[in-house]
Design a protein around this motif. Structure first.
Motif, PDB file in Angstrom:
ATOM      1  N   LEU A 196       0.868  -1.183   0.000  1.00 18.31           N
ATOM      2  CA  LEU A 196       0.000   0.000   0.000  1.00 18.31           C
ATOM      3  C   LEU A 196       0.900   1.228   0.000  1.00 18.31           C
ATOM      4  CD1 LEU A 196      -3.009   0.821   0.108  1.00 18.31           C
ATOM      5  CD2 LEU A 196      -2.709   1.136   2.566  1.00 18.31           C
ATOM      6  N   THR A 197       0.922   1.938  -1.115  1.00 20.49           N
ATOM      7  CA  THR A 197       1.820   3.108  -1.185  1.00 20.49           C
ATOM      8  C   THR A 197       1.187   4.270  -0.412  1.00 20.49           C
ATOM      9  OG1 THR A 197       0.911   4.230  -3.105  1.00 20.49           O
ATOM     10  CG2 THR A 197       2.362   2.342  -3.538  1.00 20.49           C
ATOM     11  N   SER A 198       1.979   5.284  -0.169  1.00 19.79           N
ATOM     12  CA  SER A 198       1.422   6.442   0.547  1.00 19.79           C
ATOM     13  C   SER A 198       0.848   7.448  -0.451  1.00 19.79           C
ATOM     14  CB  SER A 198       2.508   7.089   1.396  1.00 19.79           C
ATOM     15  OG  SER A 198       3.593   7.392   0.568  1.00 19.79           O
ATOM     16  N   MET A 199       0.904   7.078  -1.728  1.00 26.55           N
ATOM     17  CA  MET A 199       0.434   8.005  -2.749  1.00 26.55           C
ATOM     18  C   MET A 199      -1.081   7.918  -2.945  1.00 26.55           C
ATOM     19  SD  MET A 199       1.548   8.314  -6.673  1.00 26.55           S
ATOM     20  CE  MET A 199      -0.026   8.025  -7.414  1.00 26.55           C
ATOM     21  N   ARG A 200      -1.716   9.058  -3.016  1.00 28.34           N
ATOM     22  CA  ARG A 200      -3.140   9.055  -3.352  1.00 28.34           C
ATOM     23  C   ARG A 200      -3.329   9.838  -4.654  1.00 28.34           C
ATOM     24  NH1 ARG A 200      -7.165   9.931   1.371  1.00 28.34           N
ATOM     25  NH2 ARG A 200      -5.937  11.716   2.034  1.00 28.34           N
ATOM     26  N   SER A 201      -4.340   9.464  -5.384  1.00 29.22           N
ATOM     27  CA  SER A 201      -4.552  10.169  -6.657  1.00 29.22           C
ATOM     28  C   SER A 201      -6.048  10.247  -6.948  1.00 29.22           C
ATOM     29  CB  SER A 201      -3.827   9.441  -7.788  1.00 29.22           C
ATOM     30  OG  SER A 201      -4.425   8.189  -7.994  1.00 29.22           O
ATOM     31  N   VAL A 202      -6.362  11.031  -7.935  1.00 28.91           N
ATOM     32  CA  VAL A 202      -7.766  11.285  -8.265  1.00 28.91           C
ATOM     33  C   VAL A 202      -8.306  10.160  -9.154  1.00 28.91           C
ATOM     34  CG1 VAL A 202      -9.347  12.859  -9.456  1.00 28.91           C
ATOM     35  CG2 VAL A 202      -7.472  13.767  -8.059  1.00 28.91           C
ATOM     36  N   GLY A 203      -9.504   9.729  -8.867  1.00 25.39           N
ATOM     37  CA  GLY A 203     -10.165   8.728  -9.704  1.00 25.39           C
ATOM     38  C   GLY A 203     -11.652   9.029  -9.740  1.00 25.39           C
ATOM     39  N   VAL A 204     -12.399   8.111 -10.331  1.00 23.53           N
ATOM     40  CA  VAL A 204     -13.843   8.325 -10.392  1.00 23.53           C
ATOM     41  C   VAL A 204     -14.550   6.981 -10.204  1.00 23.53           C
ATOM     42  CG1 VAL A 204     -13.765   8.268 -12.936  1.00 23.53           C
ATOM     43  CG2 VAL A 204     -15.754   9.266 -11.791  1.00 23.53           C
ATOM     44  N   THR A 205     -15.514   6.974  -9.282  1.00 23.76           N
ATOM     45  CA  THR A 205     -16.305   5.775  -9.043  1.00 23.76           C
ATOM     46  C   THR A 205     -17.780   6.186  -8.998  1.00 23.76           C
ATOM     47  OG1 THR A 205     -14.529   4.860  -7.712  1.00 23.76           O
ATOM     48  CG2 THR A 205     -16.675   3.844  -7.449  1.00 23.76           C
ATOM     49  N   LYS A 206     -18.590   5.519  -9.785  1.00 24.20           N
ATOM     50  CA  LYS A 206     -20.028   5.821  -9.880  1.00 24.20           C
ATOM     51  C   LYS A 206     -20.252   7.331 -10.054  1.00 24.20           C
ATOM     52  CE  LYS A 206     -21.328   1.824  -7.153  1.00 24.20           C
ATOM     53  NZ  LYS A 206     -21.391   1.365  -5.809  1.00 24.20           N
ATOM     54  N   ALA A 207     -19.532   7.907 -10.999  1.00 24.31           N
ATOM     55  CA  ALA A 207     -19.637   9.334 -11.343  1.00 24.31           C
ATOM     56  C   ALA A 207     -19.213  10.265 -10.216  1.00 24.31           C
ATOM     57  CB  ALA A 207     -21.059   9.666 -11.820  1.00 24.31           C
TER      58      ALA A 207
ATOM     59  N   ARG B  57     -16.062  11.820  -7.807  1.00 19.66           N
ATOM     60  CA  ARG B  57     -14.605  11.968  -7.709  1.00 19.66           C
ATOM     61  C   ARG B  57     -14.102  11.223  -6.480  1.00 19.66           C
ATOM     62  NH1 ARG B  57     -10.831  15.096  -4.982  1.00 19.66           N
ATOM     63  NH2 ARG B  57      -9.202  16.082  -6.245  1.00 19.66           N
ATOM     64  N   THR B  58     -12.994  10.480  -6.643  1.00 20.08           N
ATOM     65  CA  THR B  58     -12.371   9.852  -5.455  1.00 20.08           C
ATOM     66  C   THR B  58     -10.942  10.353  -5.346  1.00 20.08           C
ATOM     67  OG1 THR B  58     -11.633   7.966  -6.769  1.00 20.08           O
ATOM     68  CG2 THR B  58     -13.732   7.707  -5.605  1.00 20.08           C
ATOM     69  N   TYR B  59     -10.406  10.286  -4.147  1.00 16.70           N
ATOM     70  CA  TYR B  59      -9.001  10.637  -3.924  1.00 16.70           C
ATOM     71  C   TYR B  59      -8.451   9.545  -3.009  1.00 16.70           C
ATOM     72  CZ  TYR B  59      -4.869  13.475  -3.045  1.00 16.70           C
ATOM     73  OH  TYR B  59      -3.580  13.924  -2.965  1.00 16.70           O
ATOM     74  N   ASP B  60      -8.031   8.446  -3.631  1.00 17.10           N
ATOM     75  CA  ASP B  60      -7.733   7.233  -2.869  1.00 17.10           C
ATOM     76  C   ASP B  60      -6.304   6.741  -3.092  1.00 17.10           C
ATOM     77  OD1 ASP B  60     -10.082   6.959  -1.468  1.00 17.10           O
ATOM     78  OD2 ASP B  60     -11.095   5.827  -3.054  1.00 17.10           O
ATOM     79  N   TYR B  61      -5.992   5.624  -2.403  1.00 13.97           N
ATOM     80  CA  TYR B  61      -4.619   5.110  -2.432  1.00 13.97           C
ATOM     81  C   TYR B  61      -4.273   4.400  -3.732  1.00 13.97           C
ATOM     82  CZ  TYR B  61      -4.445   6.000   2.535  1.00 13.97           C
ATOM     83  OH  TYR B  61      -4.458   6.615   3.749  1.00 13.97           O
ATOM     84  N   THR B  62      -2.961   4.391  -4.018  1.00 13.05           N
ATOM     85  CA  THR B  62      -2.414   3.567  -5.101  1.00 13.05           C
ATOM     86  C   THR B  62      -1.835   2.311  -4.466  1.00 13.05           C
ATOM     87  OG1 THR B  62      -1.860   5.485  -6.427  1.00 13.05           O
ATOM     88  CG2 THR B  62      -0.665   3.446  -6.927  1.00 13.05           C
ATOM     89  N   LEU B  63      -2.237   1.165  -4.991  1.00 18.00           N
ATOM     90  CA  LEU B  63      -1.734  -0.107  -4.492  1.00 18.00           C
ATOM     91  C   LEU B  63      -0.752  -0.673  -5.521  1.00 18.00           C
ATOM     92  CD1 LEU B  63      -2.532  -2.421  -2.211  1.00 18.00           C
ATOM     93  CD2 LEU B  63      -3.403  -3.568  -4.256  1.00 18.00           C
TER      94      LEU B  63
ATOM     95  N   ASN C 268      -8.036   3.287  -5.650  1.00 19.35           N
ATOM     96  CA  ASN C 268      -8.596   3.593  -6.972  1.00 19.35           C
ATOM     97  C   ASN C 268      -7.563   3.467  -8.089  1.00 19.35           C
ATOM     98  OD1 ASN C 268      -7.018   5.812  -6.627  1.00 19.35           O
ATOM     99  ND2 ASN C 268      -8.659   7.331  -6.843  1.00 19.35           N
ATOM    100  N   ARG C 269      -6.360   2.968  -7.740  1.00 17.23           N
ATOM    101  CA  ARG C 269      -5.335   2.829  -8.782  1.00 17.23           C
ATOM    102  C   ARG C 269      -4.415   1.674  -8.388  1.00 17.23           C
ATOM    103  NH1 ARG C 269      -4.326   6.574 -12.623  1.00 17.23           N
ATOM    104  NH2 ARG C 269      -5.556   8.116 -11.510  1.00 17.23           N
ATOM    105  N   ILE C 270      -4.105   0.835  -9.395  1.00 13.88           N
ATOM    106  CA  ILE C 270      -3.247  -0.316  -9.104  1.00 13.88           C
ATOM    107  C   ILE C 270      -2.121  -0.382 -10.122  1.00 13.88           C
ATOM    108  CG2 ILE C 270      -3.165  -2.847  -8.974  1.00 13.88           C
ATOM    109  CD1 ILE C 270      -5.951  -2.796  -7.846  1.00 13.88           C
ATOM    110  N   VAL C 271      -0.888  -0.551  -9.619  1.00 13.40           N
ATOM    111  CA  VAL C 271       0.265  -0.635 -10.527  1.00 13.40           C
ATOM    112  C   VAL C 271       0.987  -1.960 -10.285  1.00 13.40           C
ATOM    113  CG1 VAL C 271       0.599   1.863 -10.665  1.00 13.40           C
ATOM    114  CG2 VAL C 271       1.761   0.565  -8.870  1.00 13.40           C
TER     115      VAL C 271
END
Ligand code: XMP
Length: 526
Positions: free
Chosen positions: A452-463, A465-471, A509-512
């Protein structure tokens, strides 16, 4: 009494080995990459061996009383070391590998030359099959070797028994004294028939019978533990990892409920793992105390984000919790450590730089009253520890558990750790492992986990805006965990994993996918 390390250590391990050592082979390590590999290959031939640095005194070698000696180095990393030439007078068969062969040739008046070609590469060798070393081999085969040094003149009394197109001498023998040298590495799997060559040396030349098996080790070890411990009490720190679990199983077979195990659950285990460890030992004859210390660890780590500080705090806190619990049990006579052989091999090449301070559950506490340390796995490689676990009837889930660092998920959360982050990571990691197993990749990928990185980024879920973690997903293939390559997980499997984690784990909201090998990366991120 507070114990220090100079006690009569390692009693059980050593006594067992002494009993089985009538067929002992000494591996003399000149430095280089293959010291552990050759030892594992010899043990795969059911012959007990130990690796010692090339600086070991001659008197000690004689005392060890080997039935054969293998001298191994790789030329590019250690040039030509000096060893005590008295070794050639001991009157045991010797196999020199790579620079071990060059030392042998030089000691008997041969000459060694260097070339500009320092490539470690494949060489097709032609063998003289009349030599016992190459008995039963085809007349030529692929081998791997360094080519920066080579035997220019074969010493008197030695014959050349293999060559290649461009190197006239890549193997020598003095069969009357049972001295053999090979420039190539028989221990690596790319060398065709390498294990046959080793078996020829061990069985036909040294006279080994191959009686080193885990069944015989288990039996001898159980007898010895019983003799050593008598009716006294033994304490063991159980982590659920392979080593401490196998040690617990071995001691349980030997002394039953004279064994107390303390399982410190630091709260950084994977989903359901604490319960699984407890369940695996439910039917074993031991006293098992589980300490749920998650809150205590989280409090100590509050606001800490530096990886080394995290590791140190967890290591120290682990010892304190263990001591608190041990005090309740009272004085014990023996403390078990799950040390295994790769931890104790003293390399001919000297110590490596510290990359990470490893925490192995079972580190030595300062304030537990005990008289001696028992290290029943001290002479075993990891694959042998696993075999021993199977021989003892331990749950296969524990025996084949993928490596898991002592500090657990705490070093897979980048930055500070909170209970919420732990829960997110636990769920994501569970899904990742579940999908890898469903895709039948769990045996092919040697270690795989989420970070679980400490980075959060913008995404979209069910229209929204989310600001969640990058895994980050990490999966590696490796032989020894010292070097590793990232696993080529098929895109459709990655796709399933990604969708499930985003939908089910929450706050991601983001996976790398981590596509670095080791080196330059390490397997764990912290
Ligand atoms: P690295 O990250 O150094 O990891 O490439 C190599 C292997 O060691 C494991 N590892 C640990 N094992 N205590 C352990 O017992 C530790 O503190 C620890 N840190 C890393 C890692 O999971 C990998 O298998």
């Amino acid at each position: 009494m507070t114990c220090n390390i100079d006690l009569k250590k390692f009693k059980v391990g050593k006594a067992v080995i002494a009993k089985m050592k009538n067929q002992f082979v000494l591996i003399l390590d000149l430095g280089g990459r293959n010291n552990q590999l050759i030892a594992r290959r010899v043990r795969e031939c059911n012959v007990y061996c130990e690796v010692h640095p090339y600086t070991i005194p001659l008197e000690k070698i004689k005392k060890l009383n080997p039935v054969g000696i293998i001298i191994i180095g790789d030329t590019s990393s250690n040039k030509l070391r000096e060893i005590d030439n008295g070794i050639w007078e001991i009157d045991v068969p010797i196999l020199g590998i790579s620079s071990g062969m060059h030392l042998m040739a030089r000691a008997f008046g041969g000459s060694i030359s260097s070339s500009n070609d320092d490539e470690y590469c494949e060489v097709v060798a032609s063998f003289d099959n009349s030599s016992t070393l190459f008995d039963g081999l085809p007349s030529c085969g692929r081998t791997w070797m360094s080519r920066d040094y080579y035997v220019d003149t074969t010493p008197d009394n030695f014959d050349t028994i293999a060559n290649s197109d461009d190197i006239p001498t890549i193997s020598i023998q003095d069969s009357s004294r049972k001295f053999y040298g090979v420039q190539f590495h028989p221990e690596i799997s790319n060398t065709e028939n390498g294990s046959k060559i080793l078996r020829n040396f061990l069985y036909s030349i040294c006279g080994c019978v191959g009686d080193w098996t885990m069944e015989s080790y288990a039996k001898a070890s159980i007898d010895n533990i019983r003799k050593t411990v008598g009716n006294k009490r033994v304490l063991l720190a159980l982590s659920g990892g392979v080593d401490s679990s196998v040690a617990a199983a071995l001691l349980s077979k030997a002394i039953g409920d004279q064994l107390s195990c303390i399982f410190v659950d630091h709260g950084f285990m994977r989903k359901n793992e604490g319960d699984e460890v407890e369940d695996a030992f439910a039917d074993w004859d031991i006293n098992l105390v589980r300490v749920n210390a998650g809150e205590r660890f989280l409090n100590r780590l509050s606001g800490i984000s530096d990886p080394e500080t995290k590791r140190k705090i967890i290591g120290e806190e682990f010892i304190r919790v263990f001591e608190d619990e041990a005090r309740k049990i009272g004085t014990v006579d023996f403390l078990v450590q799950g040390t295994i052989y790769p931890d104790v091999i003293e390399s001919g090449a000297g110590d490596a730089a510290l990359i990470k301070s490893h925490h192995n559950v079972g580190g030595l506490p300062d304030h537990v009253e005990f008289k001696e340390i028992i290290e029943p796995l001290r002479q075993l490689f990891k694959d042998e520890v696993r075999q021993l676990g199977l021989v003892l009837g331990l749950d296969e889930r524990l025996v084949f558990r993928q490596p898991f660092p002592g500090p657990g998920l705490a070093i897979r959360i980048i930055g500070d750790i909170t209970f919420e982050k732990l829960e997110i990571l636990r769920e994501a990691d569970f899904i990742f492992r579940d999908e890898i197993a469903k895709a039948s990749l769990d045996k092919q990928i040697h270690q795989y986990f989420c970070v679980l990185t400490s980075m959060r980024s913008v995404g979209v879920t069910k229209a929204q805006r989310t600001y969640d973690y990058t895994l980050a997903l990490r999966g590696v293939v490796t032989n020894d965990f010292m070097t590793a390559d990232y696993a080529r997980i098929p895109y459709d499997v990655l796709d399933k994993i990604s969708k499930r984690i985003v939908n089910e784990a929450g706050s991601i909201n983001r996976i790398v996918y981590d596509i670095t090998s080791k080196p330059p990366s390490t397997i764990e991120w912290e």
